[in-house]
Design a protein around this motif. Sequence first.
Motif, short mmCIF file in Angstrom:
data_model
loop_
_atom_site.label_atom_id
_atom_site.label_comp_id
_atom_site.label_asym_id
_atom_site.label_seq_id
_atom_site.Cartn_x
_atom_site.Cartn_y
_atom_site.Cartn_z
N THR A 192 -12.56 2.57 2.08
CA THR A 192 -13.55 3.61 1.81
C THR A 192 -12.97 4.59 0.79
N GLU A 226 -15.98 3.71 8.65
CA GLU A 226 -15.49 4.08 7.33
C GLU A 226 -14.05 4.61 7.34
N ALA A 238 -26.09 0.54 10.40
CA ALA A 238 -27.04 0.48 9.28
C ALA A 238 -27.90 -0.76 9.40
N GLN A 240 -30.58 -3.03 6.78
CA GLN A 240 -30.97 -3.15 5.38
C GLN A 240 -31.86 -4.36 5.14
N TYR A 260 -28.89 4.43 7.46
CA TYR A 260 -27.57 4.36 8.07
C TYR A 260 -27.44 5.55 9.02
N LEU A 278 -27.79 3.57 2.89
CA LEU A 278 -26.76 2.63 2.48
C LEU A 278 -27.35 1.69 1.44
N SER A 280 -26.32 -1.43 -1.25
CA SER A 280 -25.24 -2.42 -1.32
C SER A 280 -25.53 -3.50 -2.36
N ASN A 298 -20.64 -1.04 -1.25
CA ASN A 298 -21.62 -0.29 -0.49
C ASN A 298 -21.51 1.19 -0.84
N VAL A 300 -22.63 4.84 0.45
CA VAL A 300 -23.20 5.70 1.49
C VAL A 300 -23.81 6.91 0.79
N ASP A 307 -20.90 11.58 0.09
CA ASP A 307 -21.12 10.19 -0.33
C ASP A 307 -19.79 9.45 -0.36
#
Length: 319
Positions: A192, A226, A238, A240, A260, A278, A280, A298, A300, A307
């Motif tokens: 992250t 994270e 999350a 998606q 998310y 999120l 990606s 990804n 955030v 972020d």
Amino acid sequence: MHNKPAMRLTLSALFLLACVADVRAQDVSLLAGQLKVNDKDETSFAGALGYAHPVGDYAALSLTYLNEGHPLDHHRDGISGQLWLRSKNTEQGLSFGVGAGPYYYFDTAKTASGDYNNDHGWAPMYSVQATWHFPSRWYAQVQANRVFPNNKDATTQIMVGAGYRFDGVPGNKLHLQSPSSDDTLTVSGGQTIVNSFDSERSRALAVEYRRAMIPYIDWTVTALKEGTTARTHRAGIATQAWLIRSLNKDVELGMGAGPYAALDLHDVEGKQSHLAGLVSIDTRYHFDKRWVGQLSWNRVVTTYHRDADVLLLGLGAAF
């Protein structure tokens, strides 16, 4: 979240899918070059990863990740969908194109106090390109972009690079050819990077359940940790929707977006739970009908200036 970016990006991807579902040819390109802030004497680097579908002989639709570099007090990048008008599609030789479309940007901007904000918004992006096609399906490309955000610095990028044209897989996406492999469980690890000017880093872990819903559309639920930095200590769930295309019989490329729900123990205002977004981009390599490798970026997207980029590499099993 400003302008509900996760929902709007998902709707944009679905619109793109509806336009190109019957088109097999697809281009993937990687470009790099220089950025200039239009009204200032500032330059930086620029880079772009692009995916395009030719539609007939004279048009195309594209999705592009654009990194606008690091001009003074700003680190801006984003995702754009564009409609292109091009000279006649050719297998060898020179072609030209002009494109336009919306660009959703993520801007890490320095504040007057010396801290930073994560600003988000929409901007128009206009592009021109020249492409030299080689007989081997490879091509060389030069492209210029202009980005015009409201109340933000407009920029120009001039980039050069290369790309490859894939035929795709006839019919449905690869793992829909076998009804027994519509579901995949993937375990991933990586890093992250907080979107601040210090780019604080931590280890990230994720467990993803993926379901192939219909041709070219996937749905995922992901448990994401994270990790811990000086600014964040965040984990959550999350979900998606994904636009997925098979570039060949082994490789898929996808873009996903969704909400998310996260718990952040280093919250700036003491409120620990947040609904973020999120967004990606991933590539998946099918070793066989059961095992798949996955590499993903990804982003955030928060409303409280935390972020982060989460880079993950994982292995999945279909069942």
